[in-house]
Design a protein around this motif. Structure first.
Motif, mmCIF file in Angstrom:
data_model
loop_
_atom_site.group_PDB
_atom_site.id
_atom_site.type_symbol
_atom_site.label_atom_id
_atom_site.label_comp_id
_atom_site.label_asym_id
_atom_site.label_seq_id
_atom_site.Cartn_x
_atom_site.Cartn_y
_atom_site.Cartn_z
ATOM 1 N N PHE A 328 0.811 -1.221 0.000
ATOM 2 C CA PHE A 328 0.000 0.000 0.000
ATOM 3 C C PHE A 328 0.845 1.273 0.000
ATOM 4 O O PHE A 328 0.341 2.361 -0.289
ATOM 5 C CB PHE A 328 -0.931 0.013 1.217
ATOM 6 C CG PHE A 328 -1.843 -1.179 1.284
ATOM 7 C CD1 PHE A 328 -2.998 -1.227 0.526
ATOM 8 C CD2 PHE A 328 -1.530 -2.262 2.096
ATOM 9 C CE1 PHE A 328 -3.852 -2.320 0.585
ATOM 10 C CE2 PHE A 328 -2.365 -3.365 2.166
ATOM 11 C CZ PHE A 328 -3.525 -3.398 1.406
ATOM 12 N N PHE A 329 2.130 1.153 0.329
ATOM 13 C CA PHE A 329 2.979 2.331 0.432
ATOM 14 C C PHE A 329 3.107 3.110 -0.879
ATOM 15 O O PHE A 329 3.115 4.350 -0.871
ATOM 16 C CB PHE A 329 4.372 1.951 0.954
ATOM 17 C CG PHE A 329 4.451 1.908 2.454
ATOM 18 C CD1 PHE A 329 3.666 2.740 3.230
ATOM 19 C CD2 PHE A 329 5.323 1.045 3.100
ATOM 20 C CE1 PHE A 329 3.724 2.710 4.610
ATOM 21 C CE2 PHE A 329 5.388 0.997 4.481
ATOM 22 C CZ PHE A 329 4.588 1.829 5.236
ATOM 23 N N PRO A 330 3.218 2.457 -2.061
ATOM 24 C CA PRO A 330 3.319 3.238 -3.304
ATOM 25 C C PRO A 330 2.123 4.160 -3.529
ATOM 26 O O PRO A 330 2.289 5.304 -3.992
ATOM 27 C CB PRO A 330 3.402 2.148 -4.384
ATOM 28 C CG PRO A 330 3.984 0.964 -3.683
ATOM 29 C CD PRO A 330 3.425 1.017 -2.305
ATOM 30 N N PHE A 331 0.912 3.693 -3.213
ATOM 31 C CA PHE A 331 -0.279 4.513 -3.399
ATOM 32 C C PHE A 331 -0.293 5.692 -2.420
ATOM 33 O O PHE A 331 -0.662 6.813 -2.782
ATOM 34 C CB PHE A 331 -1.539 3.660 -3.222
ATOM 35 C CG PHE A 331 -1.615 2.501 -4.167
ATOM 36 C CD1 PHE A 331 -2.015 2.691 -5.490
ATOM 37 C CD2 PHE A 331 -1.257 1.225 -3.754
ATOM 38 C CE1 PHE A 331 -2.090 1.626 -6.364
ATOM 39 C CE2 PHE A 331 -1.324 0.153 -4.628
ATOM 40 C CZ PHE A 331 -1.740 0.348 -5.942
ATOM 41 N N ILE A 332 0.126 5.414 -1.169
ATOM 42 C CA ILE A 332 0.187 6.484 -0.172
ATOM 43 C C ILE A 332 1.248 7.514 -0.563
ATOM 44 O O ILE A 332 1.040 8.727 -0.445
ATOM 45 C CB ILE A 332 0.480 5.905 1.221
ATOM 46 C CG1 ILE A 332 -0.662 4.962 1.650
ATOM 47 C CG2 ILE A 332 0.669 7.011 2.242
ATOM 48 C CD1 ILE A 332 -0.389 4.221 2.939
ATOM 49 N N ALA A 333 2.404 7.011 -1.055
ATOM 50 C CA ALA A 333 3.478 7.916 -1.472
ATOM 51 C C ALA A 333 3.021 8.804 -2.619
ATOM 52 O O ALA A 333 3.324 10.012 -2.648
ATOM 53 C CB ALA A 333 4.699 7.101 -1.886
ATOM 54 N N LEU A 334 2.280 8.230 -3.566
ATOM 55 C CA LEU A 334 1.779 9.018 -4.690
ATOM 56 C C LEU A 334 0.810 10.101 -4.209
ATOM 57 O O LEU A 334 0.860 11.249 -4.681
ATOM 58 C CB LEU A 334 1.089 8.094 -5.694
ATOM 59 C CG LEU A 334 0.481 8.772 -6.939
ATOM 60 C CD1 LEU A 334 1.580 9.479 -7.746
ATOM 61 C CD2 LEU A 334 -0.255 7.747 -7.792
ATOM 62 N N ALA A 335 -0.054 9.763 -3.259
ATOM 63 C CA ALA A 335 -1.010 10.737 -2.725
ATOM 64 C C ALA A 335 -0.286 11.887 -2.031
ATOM 65 O O ALA A 335 -0.687 13.060 -2.152
ATOM 66 C CB ALA A 335 -1.963 10.048 -1.757
ATOM 67 N N ILE A 336 0.796 11.581 -1.317
ATOM 68 C CA ILE A 336 1.569 12.633 -0.643
ATOM 69 C C ILE A 336 2.248 13.535 -1.660
ATOM 70 O O ILE A 336 2.239 14.767 -1.533
ATOM 71 C CB ILE A 336 2.603 11.990 0.313
ATOM 72 C CG1 ILE A 336 1.898 11.262 1.470
ATOM 73 C CG2 ILE A 336 3.561 13.043 0.859
ATOM 74 C CD1 ILE A 336 2.831 10.488 2.377
#
Length: 502
Positions: A328-336
């Protein structure tokens, strides 16, 4: 003369009768004044316990093969034993271990400890009965049923505890009305401690002073303050069912014993709140020596096998947590990145165990110039301690608010746990600044800071600085694996309901 002489337990002009110990007591004492909530609550627990045991047996019979080994030709007898005899034995053993005693219901861990001990007794009874009557049983089926029975009983009692806490906090039902006895300062300290846990069901309704005079009627106190009154008539007037003797007043053994005699047969509870705060039961032991109960306080256990288990559990949970969160980290990183260009992670120096400094890992939730903008917002700081907190901080971008509310921004700290810099449960990690850890606060550095802790499950950002420090010190002084597991369980609910997260 003792300090409790101002209790005026029995005025000279009172008309009295003799109690069971030959001690005079007022006639009104024959009327029972104990709170009655525990009787229907205990009845509910009995029903839930029977359901838990029956459910475990039903699951064992329907999911496991050869569960009725030894009773193939007598299915009726097997049903009688599993659905009637076993629950009856379990209830009797629970009753014998005090699992329905009102002193242990509704608060603390004693209730659950007694259920566990009773379950081990049931295991011993079943094993002895099978051996004595030479009954051939499926060991796996019996073991599964007994373990599942323990789990179901504990789970149902926990649900009942939560329902009781809801009734107390939301509807003010099933409570104990408590009269506090002692000096004004001691009584107010006990009042403050009780007020922090409304789920315990203790409601102070008055204070009786052992020293000094009652304050002026216009003086603001949380409950009415009395002095020079007859204790028992005051209890009747306030409709109290519990008396708590606070602090130094508990050091008068003769007067305390007389008060206990006076309360015999009334159904009124007598509690003693000594001048020993924020120390949990496992560290406190009473050892009677020649009729004198000595209160022993053991040292905090911050080493040994339990501490080793804590370290192992920390590493295992951190590794599993990182593996689960990694996709899930790639999606969270993209949102940030879409919210604000800049680094994905926020690294800040924090003070760890024994004062060692480390850099904490967190997902960035603020704009990159947040630290520069803080000086312009100092006058809006809502925290009374070291941390800077604003409920609607303009430096937090929209995705960051969601990350904070859901506590997802804290997950990268699992890296710190894996590296041994933090623990899953522990005191709150604070910024590494000179002069932050002076006096009693420095004691929190005896253990590693935690991703979660008592501060998080007790209010998080809504806590005052003094309350946060008190909870940190309480954790250090009373650490145990049970406390860690209980805190982790409570954390789930705090995160779900987003209490105090901003």
């Amino acid at each position: 003369m003792g300090e409790l002489d101002s209790f005026e337990i029995l005025p000279d002009h009172a008309v009295v009768s003799l109690g069971p110990n030959g001690v005079p007591r007022s006639g009104w004492q024959r009327t029972k004044r104990a709170s009655r909530w525990h009787r229907p609550y205990a009845a509910i627990l009995i029903v839930l316990d029977v359901l838990g045991v029956a459910l475990s047996t039903l699951i064992a019979r329907t999911t496991l093969q050869n569960a009725n080994v030894g009773f193939e030709d007598e299915p009726g007898l097997f049903d009688l034993i599993t659905y009637a005899a076993l629950p009856a034995v379990w209830l009797l053993v629970l009753w014998g271990h005090g699992a329905y005693d009102r002193r242990y219901l509704g608060a603390g861990t004693d209730e659950f400890k007694r259920v566990v001990r009773a379950s081990w007794t049931v295991v011993a009874i079943v094993a002895f009965a099978a051996f004595a009557f030479k009954i051939q049983l499926s060991r796996f089926s019996v073991g599964f049923a007994l373990v599942a029975g323990l789990v179901f009983v504990l789970l149902m009692r926990y649900v009942a505890r939560r329902a009781l806490a809801l009734a107390r906090t939301k509807f003010h039902l099933a409570t104990h009305r408590m009269l506090l006895i002692g000096t004004l300062q001691e009584a107010l300290e006990v009042h403050s401690a009780i007020a922090r846990d409304p789920a315990a069901g203790l409601v102070p309704v008055g204070i009786h002073l052992t020293e000094g005079y009652a304050p002026h009627p216009h003086t603001v106190t949380p409950v009415p303050v009395h002095a020079g009154r007859d204790i028992l008539s005051l209890v009747r007037e306030l409709n109290a069912d519990t008396i708590a003797v606070c602090g130094s007043a508990s050091a008068e053994p003769v007067e305390l014993r007389r008060l206990a005699w006076q309360l015999e047969g009334t159904g009124i509870d007598l509690a003693v709140a000594p001048q020993l705060t924020d120390i949990a039961g496992p560290r406190v032991h009473i050892r009677p020596i020649e009729g004198i109960p000595l209160l022993y306080v053991e040292e905090p256990k911050l080493s040994g096998v339990g501490w080793l288990f804590k370290n192992v559990i920390d590493r295992v949970l951190a590794l599993l947590g990182l593996l689960i969160c990694l996709p899930f980290f790639p999606f969270i990183a993209l949102a940030i990145k879409l919210s604000d260009p800049g680094p994905i992670f926020f690294r800040q120096p924090r003070v760890g165990r024994e004062g060692k400094t480390f850099r904490v890992w967190k997902l960035r939730t603020m704009y990159v110039d947040a630290e520069e903008r803080q000086a312009l917002l100092d006058d809006q700081n809502e925290s009374d301690g070291l941390l800077f907190k604003i409920k609607n901080d303009p430096r937090v971008f929209k995705v960051g608010r969601w990350l904070r509310a859901s506590s997802i921004d804290e997950l990268p700290q699992l890296i710190n746990v894996l590296m041994g810099e933090m623990s899953v449960v522990g005191p709150r990690p604070l910024p590494a600044e000179d002069g932050d850890f002076l006096g009693d606060v420095r004691r929190r550095l005896l253990v590693r800071p935690g991703i979660t802790g008592l501060w998080q499950v007790s209010g998080r950002s809504d806590l005052s600085w003094d309350d946060a420090v008190r909870l940190d010190l309480y954790y250090v002084d009373n650490w145990s694996l049970v406390l860690d597991l209980h805190t982790m369980w409570r954390t789930v609910w705090v995160v779900v309901f987003r209490k105090g997260a901003y």
